[in-house]
Design an enzyme around this catalytic site. Sequence first.
Site, PDB file in Angstrom:
ATOM      1  N   GLU A   1       0.858  -0.945   0.222  1.00  0.00           N
ATOM      2  CA  GLU A   1      -0.203  -0.271  -0.126  1.00  0.00           C
ATOM      3  C   GLU A   1       1.100   1.715  -0.111  1.00  0.00           C
ATOM      4  O   GLU A   1       1.182   1.429   1.022  1.00  0.00           O
ATOM      5  CB  GLU A   1      -0.638  -0.055   1.469  1.00  0.00           C
ATOM      6  CG  GLU A   1      -1.930  -1.423   1.281  1.00  0.00           C
ATOM      7  CD  GLU A   1      -3.091  -1.241   0.137  1.00  0.00           C
ATOM      8  OE1 GLU A   1      -2.705  -0.206  -0.835  1.00  0.00           O
ATOM      9  OE2 GLU A   1      -3.351  -2.401  -0.455  1.00  0.00           O
TER      10      GLU A   1
ATOM     11  N   CYS B   1      -2.110   9.256   3.095  1.00  0.00           N
ATOM     12  CA  CYS B   1      -1.568   8.479   1.240  1.00  0.00           C
ATOM     13  C   CYS B   1      -2.215   8.779   0.197  1.00  0.00           C
ATOM     14  O   CYS B   1      -2.002   8.948  -1.133  1.00  0.00           O
ATOM     15  CB  CYS B   1      -1.007   7.357   1.158  1.00  0.00           C
ATOM     16  SG  CYS B   1      -2.987   6.879   1.702  1.00  0.00           S
TER      17      CYS B   1
END
Length: 346
Positions: free
Chosen positions: A100, A134
């Site tokens: 991720e 993010c």
Amino acid sequence: IAPWNYPLQLALSPMIGAIAAGNTVVLKPSEYTPAVSAVLSKLISSVFPSDYVTMAEGGPDISTALLQQPFDYIFFTGSVAVGKIVMEAAAKQLVPVTLELGGKSPCIVHKDADIQLAAKRIVFGKFTNAGQTCIAPDYLFVHEDIKTKLTEEMKRAISEFYGPQPEQNPQYGKIVSERHYQRLLSFLNDGVPLTGGQSDPDHHKIAPTILDQVKDDSPVMQEEIFGPILPLFTYSDIGEVIEKIQSRPKPLALYVFTTNPEIERAVLESLSFGGGCVNDTLMHVATPYLPFGGVGESGIGSYHGFDSFNTFTHKKSVVKQTNRFDFAFRYPSSKNGLRMIRKILK
């Protein structure tokens, strides 16, 4: 291996999926958030036996040692640069991974958007956690016809959310470290702030900043910002926006604000990205019914909800055959085997 920006949620969320799938877990928290790690370690040790779930606290040396172990699976959340190191280490032992990562997630505001609502939702998505998210919008494309109106609404939203001096607001987030703080300060030189730009060095805070007159080749556009700075670009044709985004690595998220189905379709069908929203930001990560993950440089694999269970399981295919009868034509000694197989295949 969990990151520092959401040190509790991004540690526990994948761990829940791993436990649900019947695994044991070694959890490595970030060394940048030692206080949270200490609390998390105490919590986990009070709930789980150490041979079921255990914490491995420490710095990069601990991560390096862990990556040398023959784990069945590695789940990593963090930067692209460190993700490459994790994948290289995993490849040496053929350990599967979920990565991720991140990247520069674009946000597009077309001229037919609900400007007031778009402004509030972009400010929310970009400056939550001081931009250390993010999937935060990393840079903004706004149609030239609505640039002034959108930026004015964004200034109003920033003031509404964080007050007239956000860098003095105790509820506005800090930058995690001196190194990251200095890196972000240097980006302020890459354009002209339409709002923001103020900083508090004693508390590592930078006010929400919209940066105008930014060049494509400036440092702020060469890496994920991961802070409260939003470069702004204008456009007249959606095609040029699509081409510019296509020229960059595939982002983790993409956001488009429009009420025109054709513009929406052109953006969503022309661009590859991990996930995103139409007329919102961040909210695709909030639903457990959608898999969350990147594509290309922004990540490998996905999780959330049932997809977390799938990530941490292996589908074991087994045929249990009957002993009551046997098809003789399957064997090479059968005289008519080939003819029978041809009939079946027809």
